[in-house]
Motif scaffolding. Structure first.
Motif, short mmCIF file in Angstrom:
data_model
loop_
_atom_site.label_atom_id
_atom_site.label_comp_id
_atom_site.label_asym_id
_atom_site.label_seq_id
_atom_site.Cartn_x
_atom_site.Cartn_y
_atom_site.Cartn_z
N GLN A 130 44.54 43.02 42.49
CA GLN A 130 44.25 43.52 41.16
C GLN A 130 45.53 44.05 40.50
N TRP A 161 47.04 46.38 37.29
CA TRP A 161 46.72 47.45 36.34
C TRP A 161 47.97 47.82 35.57
N SER A 167 45.20 53.87 33.07
CA SER A 167 45.35 52.65 33.85
C SER A 167 44.41 51.60 33.29
N ASP A 168 44.98 50.56 32.71
CA ASP A 168 44.18 49.50 32.10
C ASP A 168 44.20 48.27 33.00
N TYR A 169 43.00 47.75 33.31
CA TYR A 169 42.89 46.57 34.15
C TYR A 169 43.41 45.34 33.40
N ALA A 182 43.35 39.68 37.94
CA ALA A 182 43.46 39.57 39.39
C ALA A 182 43.81 38.14 39.78
N LYS A 190 41.92 44.18 46.89
CA LYS A 190 40.48 44.42 46.82
C LYS A 190 39.76 43.34 47.63
N THR A 223 39.30 48.90 48.57
CA THR A 223 40.47 48.76 47.71
C THR A 223 41.60 49.58 48.32
N ARG A 264 47.55 51.77 45.54
CA ARG A 264 48.30 50.92 44.62
C ARG A 264 49.81 50.99 44.87
#
Length: 247
Positions: free
Chosen positions: A139, A141, A153-155, A158, A225, A234, A237
């Motif tokens: 993933q 971010w 934190s913006d997705y 993936a 993930k 998960t 990071r």
């Protein structure tokens, strides 16, 4: 232990007795493979006259203790005479020079816009070959902070991780079919054993990322993930920085 089930369960030997028949026959309905969680196994003892006795045994298979096993340690050197601060990463890239951090979080690697972010990793207590179609994903971010220092934190998207092992010649052997242009980092085959592991690749610009997204200069956090029988795992990071090409 696989991620969704296991065969490695010892039920032990039952103790059976009968007043008249010393040669009792004991059987059970144990499955060939046990899923995560509780399985009830029923034992049945039968004597020569056809009398039957039963007993139930609970077998509980716990969710694997899962963590990302880092490929290498990225070294953050604080100046020429300072000490070394190391942090694990599943990203196969050299550490930044000079050492960087963004709002107190170490930057594991810096990559120029248009280059590839490549990595490989193992998952503790997870057999890659037992996952079926449940492959890990990486993933992505976007890491940003407000003027007052509040993080957001913006997705972004993936990418899939692929199962790989390295042959005796150091060349990768793919169990999956990766997309065209997938190029495993040589460091993966140097630092990981011959057993299967996971590898991924992210293009830092354009829709070749594989998820229909593109990255712009800035800071990004990556994590692993994977969906397991007991829930979704998960990893912590890892932060990277994407910069405009130099020159």
């Amino acid at each position: 232990m696989g991620a969704r089930s296991t065969r490695d369960v010892s039920l032990g030997a039952p103790t059976v007795s009968d007043n008249c028949d010393p040669a009792l026959i004991a059987t059970n309905d144990a499955p060939s493979s046990y899923p995560m969680g509780l399985t009830v196994v029923t034992w049945t003892a039968t004597d020569g006259a056809g009398n039957v006795g039963t007993h139930q045994q609970d077998v509980f298979v716990s969710v694997p203790s899962v963590r990302v096993i880092p490929v290498a340690e990225s070294t953050d050197a604080a100046g020429g005479g300072g000490g070394l601060e190391e942090f694990p990463t599943f990203i196969v890239l050299p550490p930044p020079v000079p050492p960087l951090e963004f709002h107190g979080v170490p930057v594991a690697a810096v990559v120029e816009l248009g280059a590839f972010i490549r990595g490989c990793f193992e998952l503790e207590n997870v057999d890659p070959m037992a996952l079926g179609n449940e492959r890990p994903t990486i993933q992505i971010w976007r890491a940003e902070y407000s003027e007052s220092g509040v993080p957001s934190s913006d997705y972004v998207g993936a990418v899939q991780a692929y199962i790989v092992r390295c042959g005796a010649d150091g060349e990768p052997i793919y169990f999956d079919v990766p997309p065209f242009g997938f190029d495993l980092s040589p460091l993966c085959c140097v630092t990981l054993p011959a057993s299967p592991f996971f590898a991924f690749q992210i293009a830092s610009v354009g829709e070749t990322s594989g998820g229909g997204f593109s990255l712009v200069p800035g800071y990004y956090d990556l994590n692993v993930k994977i969906l397991l029988e007991g829930g979704t795992f998960t990893s912590p990071r890892v932060r990277i920085q994407v910069v405009a090409p130099s020159g």
